[in-house]
Design a protein around this motif. Structure first.
Motif, PDB file in Angstrom:
ATOM      1  N   ARG A  22     -39.997  28.532  -8.689  1.00 14.64           N
ATOM      2  CA  ARG A  22     -41.461  28.650  -8.673  1.00 14.64           C
ATOM      3  C   ARG A  22     -41.976  29.159 -10.012  1.00 14.64           C
ATOM      4  N   ASP A  23     -43.209  28.775 -10.318  1.00 10.19           N
ATOM      5  CA  ASP A  23     -43.934  29.341 -11.447  1.00 10.19           C
ATOM      6  C   ASP A  23     -44.692  30.546 -10.928  1.00 10.19           C
ATOM      7  N   GLY A  24     -44.218  31.724 -11.268  1.00 12.12           N
ATOM      8  CA  GLY A  24     -44.850  32.950 -10.813  1.00 12.12           C
ATOM      9  C   GLY A  24     -45.842  33.478 -11.827  1.00 12.12           C
ATOM     10  N   PRO A  25     -46.414  34.640 -11.546  1.00 14.10           N
ATOM     11  CA  PRO A  25     -47.413  35.210 -12.461  1.00 14.10           C
ATOM     12  C   PRO A  25     -46.841  35.630 -13.809  1.00 14.10           C
ATOM     13  N   TYR A  26     -45.509  35.736 -13.906  1.00 14.42           N
ATOM     14  CA  TYR A  26     -44.890  36.181 -15.154  1.00 14.42           C
ATOM     15  C   TYR A  26     -43.858  35.177 -15.660  1.00 14.42           C
ATOM     16  N   GLY A  27     -43.973  33.937 -15.217  1.00 16.08           N
ATOM     17  CA  GLY A  27     -43.049  32.907 -15.647  1.00 16.08           C
ATOM     18  C   GLY A  27     -42.307  32.290 -14.478  1.00 16.08           C
ATOM     19  N   GLU A  28     -41.229  31.601 -14.795  1.00 17.25           N
ATOM     20  CA  GLU A  28     -40.466  30.902 -13.757  1.00 17.25           C
ATOM     21  C   GLU A  28     -39.418  31.815 -13.128  1.00 17.25           C
ATOM     22  N   VAL A  29     -39.336  31.745 -11.808  1.00 10.31           N
ATOM     23  CA  VAL A  29     -38.273  32.445 -11.086  1.00 10.31           C
ATOM     24  C   VAL A  29     -37.557  31.430 -10.208  1.00 10.31           C
ATOM     25  N   ALA A  30     -36.253  31.622 -10.063  1.00  9.29           N
ATOM     26  CA  ALA A  30     -35.465  30.681  -9.273  1.00  9.29           C
ATOM     27  C   ALA A  30     -34.437  31.433  -8.463  1.00  9.29           C
ATOM     28  N   LEU A  31     -34.150  30.891  -7.279  1.00 10.95           N
ATOM     29  CA  LEU A  31     -33.077  31.390  -6.430  1.00 10.95           C
ATOM     30  C   LEU A  31     -31.992  30.328  -6.394  1.00 10.95           C
ATOM     31  N   ARG A  32     -30.764  30.720  -6.758  1.00 10.86           N
ATOM     32  CA  ARG A  32     -29.647  29.790  -6.782  1.00 10.86           C
ATOM     33  C   ARG A  32     -28.537  30.294  -5.858  1.00 10.86           C
ATOM     34  N   ARG A  33     -27.749  29.334  -5.382  1.00 12.01           N
ATOM     35  CA  ARG A  33     -26.550  29.675  -4.621  1.00 12.01           C
ATOM     36  C   ARG A  33     -25.337  29.140  -5.369  1.00 12.01           C
ATOM     37  N   ARG A  34     -24.358  30.008  -5.556  1.00 12.82           N
ATOM     38  CA  ARG A  34     -23.100  29.617  -6.196  1.00 12.82           C
ATOM     39  C   ARG A  34     -21.986  29.997  -5.215  1.00 12.82           C
ATOM     40  N   GLY A  35     -21.511  29.018  -4.438  1.00 12.58           N
ATOM     41  CA  GLY A  35     -20.579  29.341  -3.368  1.00 12.58           C
ATOM     42  C   GLY A  35     -21.294  30.168  -2.317  1.00 12.58           C
ATOM     43  N   ASP A  36     -20.770  31.367  -2.036  1.00 11.03           N
ATOM     44  CA  ASP A  36     -21.401  32.265  -1.062  1.00 11.03           C
ATOM     45  C   ASP A  36     -22.344  33.275  -1.717  1.00 11.03           C
ATOM     46  N   VAL A  37     -22.506  33.175  -3.023  1.00 11.53           N
ATOM     47  CA  VAL A  37     -23.286  34.158  -3.773  1.00 11.53           C
ATOM     48  C   VAL A  37     -24.666  33.601  -4.100  1.00 11.53           C
ATOM     49  N   HIS A  38     -25.695  34.433  -3.931  1.00 10.26           N
ATOM     50  CA  HIS A  38     -27.058  34.060  -4.314  1.00 10.26           C
ATOM     51  C   HIS A  38     -27.435  34.783  -5.597  1.00 10.26           C
ATOM     52  N   GLU A  39     -28.150  34.078  -6.473  1.00  6.11           N
ATOM     53  CA  GLU A  39     -28.530  34.591  -7.783  1.00  6.11           C
ATOM     54  C   GLU A  39     -30.039  34.480  -7.976  1.00  6.11           C
ATOM     55  N   ILE A  40     -30.604  35.449  -8.651  1.00  7.37           N
ATOM     56  CA  ILE A  40     -32.008  35.380  -9.058  1.00  7.37           C
ATOM     57  C   ILE A  40     -32.051  35.188 -10.568  1.00  7.37           C
ATOM     58  N   ILE A  41     -32.797  34.158 -10.989  1.00  8.59           N
ATOM     59  CA  ILE A  41     -32.952  33.814 -12.394  1.00  8.59           C
ATOM     60  C   ILE A  41     -34.435  33.924 -12.742  1.00  8.59           C
ATOM     61  N   ALA A  42     -34.765  34.621 -13.820  1.00 12.65           N
ATOM     62  CA  ALA A  42     -36.162  34.768 -14.242  1.00 12.65           C
ATOM     63  C   ALA A  42     -36.300  34.270 -15.678  1.00 12.65           C
ATOM     64  N   ASN A  43     -37.140  33.263 -15.857  1.00 12.55           N
ATOM     65  CA  ASN A  43     -37.354  32.680 -17.186  1.00 12.55           C
ATOM     66  C   ASN A  43     -36.032  32.304 -17.853  1.00 12.55           C
ATOM     67  N   GLY A  44     -35.130  31.747 -17.045  1.00 12.82           N
ATOM     68  CA  GLY A  44     -33.839  31.316 -17.552  1.00 12.82           C
ATOM     69  C   GLY A  44     -32.828  32.423 -17.751  1.00 12.82           C
ATOM     70  N   CYS A  45     -33.200  33.667 -17.470  1.00 14.63           N
ATOM     71  CA  CYS A  45     -32.330  34.823 -17.687  1.00 14.63           C
ATOM     72  C   CYS A  45     -31.753  35.283 -16.354  1.00 14.63           C
ATOM     73  N   PHE A  46     -30.423  35.379 -16.269  1.00 15.20           N
ATOM     74  CA  PHE A  46     -29.782  35.895 -15.070  1.00 15.20           C
ATOM     75  C   PHE A  46     -30.193  37.348 -14.855  1.00 15.20           C
ATOM     76  N   LEU A  47     -30.657  37.653 -13.639  1.00 12.17           N
ATOM     77  CA  LEU A  47     -31.035  39.024 -13.317  1.00 12.17           C
ATOM     78  C   LEU A  47     -29.969  39.742 -12.510  1.00 12.17           C
ATOM     79  N   MET A  48     -29.628  39.184 -11.333  1.00 12.82           N
ATOM     80  CA  MET A  48     -28.671  39.841 -10.447  1.00 12.82           C
ATOM     81  C   MET A  48     -28.223  38.855  -9.393  1.00 12.82           C
ATOM     82  N   ASP A  49     -27.144  39.218  -8.703  1.00 14.84           N
ATOM     83  CA  ASP A  49     -26.674  38.366  -7.620  1.00 14.84           C
ATOM     84  C   ASP A  49     -26.107  39.230  -6.499  1.00 14.84           C
ATOM     85  N   THR A  50     -25.667  38.571  -5.445  1.00 13.36           N
ATOM     86  CA  THR A  50     -25.178  39.276  -4.267  1.00 13.36           C
ATOM     87  C   THR A  50     -23.661  39.445  -4.265  1.00 13.36           C
ATOM     88  N   SER A  51     -23.009  39.292  -5.414  1.00 14.94           N
ATOM     89  CA  SER A  51     -21.554  39.321  -5.447  1.00 14.94           C
ATOM     90  C   SER A  51     -20.974  40.719  -5.287  1.00 14.94           C
TER      91      SER A  51
END
Length: 234
Positions: A22-51
């Motif tokens: 999504r295009d949020g108020p401060y740029g693009e944010v994305a939710l990704r799944r890598r196997g069983d792990v979910h990741e949050i990406i903000a403006n192309g920058c990895f923030l954190m995941d559930t690993s």
């Protein structure tokens, strides 16, 4: 079979799957799944995941342990929500009183309320102590009037590695002074970072904080994750 042949037979790492962008108020944010792990990406920058989540849980545990003895039902501000480990940790224990979470991205809140991140945070969201504020943490700290016994801040990859340029103001002398004013006497500021920073420790001391120290969490590769801790004078 040689070592190289064995390596060549291993399956390739599973590529990430983007579940929402999504295009949020401060740029693009994305939710990704890598196997069983979910990741949050903000403006192309990895923030954190559930690993793992150890350092996010340490953020809350260390803040609680640093509070003066005898403080009953202390209040905590968690900024931001992320994948929910810090909120879940705070709500899992009975000692915290009011638990306020500041998150500026509506998409992140949605991913908890109706998406897969609810697996981490559903019980915490249902806890009557929990309050979610959909607003910018930097603005809330600078212009808000509420005070807390603990501020647990995790909105960037560290004071020197911010997701957006505006976030840098949180770690400036004015931003740290505002954090101090949002704390009760003896209250604790806890700041998550992907790497230690002696410069930030010095900035905390220059901003009038006491008891400045850093706790580390060893990671598989690279420098440890850390939590910077500092106290407002009682």
């Amino acid at each position: 079979m040689t070592t190289q042949e064995a390596r060549n037979t291993r399956p390739a790492p599973e590529p990430p799957v983007t579940l929402d962008r999504r295009d949020g108020p401060y740029g693009e944010v994305a939710l990704r799944r890598r196997g069983d792990v979910h990741e949050i990406i903000a403006n192309g920058c990895f923030l954190m995941d559930t690993s793992d989540g150890r350092s996010e849980r340490l953020l809350v545990d260390a803040a609680l342990a640093a509070l003066p003895p005898g403080r009953e039902r202390p209040s905590v501000l968690i900024g931001g929500l992320g994948v929910g480990f810090s909120l879940a940790r705070a709500a899992a224990g009975p000692r915290w009183g009011r638990i306020t979470v500041v998150e500026r991205e509506p998409a992140v809140v949605d991913w908890h309320l109706t998406g897969p991140l609810g697996a981490v945070s559903a019980a915490a969201f249902a806890d009557p102590r929990t309050e979610i504020l959909l607003t910018d943490l930097v603005g809330h700290v600078r212009t808000g009037t509420a005070v807390y016994d603990a501020l647990c801040l995790d909105i960037d990859n560290g004071p020197g590695w911010t997701v957006t340029e505006d976030n840098g103001g949180l770690y400036s002398p004015a931003g740290l002074a505002a954090c101090r004013e949002r704390l009760t006497p003896g209250g604790v500021l806890a700041v998550w970072s992907a790497r230690p920073s002696e410069e930030f420790e010095e900035a905390l001391r220059n901003a009038g904080f006491e008891g400045v120290r850093t706790e580390e969490i060893t990671v598989a590769r690279g420098v440890p994750d850390v939590v910077h801790l500092a106290l407002r004078a009682a």
